[in-house]
Design a protein around this motif. Sequence first.
Motif, short mmCIF file in Angstrom:
data_model
loop_
_atom_site.label_atom_id
_atom_site.label_comp_id
_atom_site.label_asym_id
_atom_site.label_seq_id
_atom_site.Cartn_x
_atom_site.Cartn_y
_atom_site.Cartn_z
N HIS A 12 0.84 -1.20 0.00
CA HIS A 12 0.00 0.00 0.00
C HIS A 12 0.87 1.26 0.00
O HIS A 12 0.61 2.22 -0.74
N ASP A 13 1.93 1.24 0.79
CA ASP A 13 2.85 2.38 0.84
C ASP A 13 3.53 2.58 -0.51
O ASP A 13 3.64 3.71 -0.99
N LYS A 14 3.97 1.51 -1.11
CA LYS A 14 4.60 1.60 -2.43
C LYS A 14 3.62 2.14 -3.47
O LYS A 14 3.99 2.94 -4.34
N GLN A 15 2.37 1.70 -3.40
CA GLN A 15 1.36 2.17 -4.33
C GLN A 15 1.12 3.67 -4.16
O GLN A 15 1.00 4.40 -5.15
N LYS A 16 1.08 4.15 -2.92
CA LYS A 16 0.91 5.58 -2.69
C LYS A 16 2.07 6.37 -3.28
O LYS A 16 1.87 7.41 -3.91
N LYS A 17 3.29 5.89 -3.09
CA LYS A 17 4.46 6.58 -3.63
C LYS A 17 4.44 6.59 -5.16
O LYS A 17 4.76 7.60 -5.79
N LEU A 18 4.05 5.47 -5.75
CA LEU A 18 3.96 5.42 -7.21
C LEU A 18 2.87 6.35 -7.74
O LEU A 18 3.05 7.00 -8.77
N ASN A 19 1.76 6.43 -7.03
CA ASN A 19 0.69 7.34 -7.44
C ASN A 19 1.16 8.79 -7.38
O ASN A 19 0.83 9.60 -8.26
N GLU A 20 1.95 9.13 -6.37
CA GLU A 20 2.51 10.48 -6.27
C GLU A 20 3.43 10.77 -7.44
O GLU A 20 3.42 11.86 -8.01
N LYS A 21 4.24 9.77 -7.82
CA LYS A 21 5.14 9.94 -8.97
C LYS A 21 4.35 10.12 -10.26
O LYS A 21 4.74 10.91 -11.13
N VAL A 22 3.25 9.40 -10.40
CA VAL A 22 2.41 9.54 -11.59
C VAL A 22 1.84 10.95 -11.67
O VAL A 22 1.83 11.57 -12.74
N ILE A 23 1.41 11.48 -10.55
CA ILE A 23 0.86 12.84 -10.52
C ILE A 23 1.94 13.85 -10.88
O ILE A 23 1.71 14.76 -11.69
#
Length: 58
Positions: A12-23
């Motif tokens: 979940h933490d990795k997914q949040k970080k990846l979502n931030e990078k996508v933004i």
Amino acid sequence: MKKLKQVIYSLHDKQKKLNEKVIINSDFNASYSKDMKAIGDEVVELQRVFLEMISEKK
């Protein structure tokens, strides 16, 4: 069960970080496209001015 929870939290933490990078990447791409269009417009305007200057000298 405890290990499974840790893995889920980690994912979940990795997914949040990846979502931030996508933004961030999306924002950069939008800004880059806008800036490149503005530069392209300026180049075309400079070419037009240059051609006018050459035409006037003849």
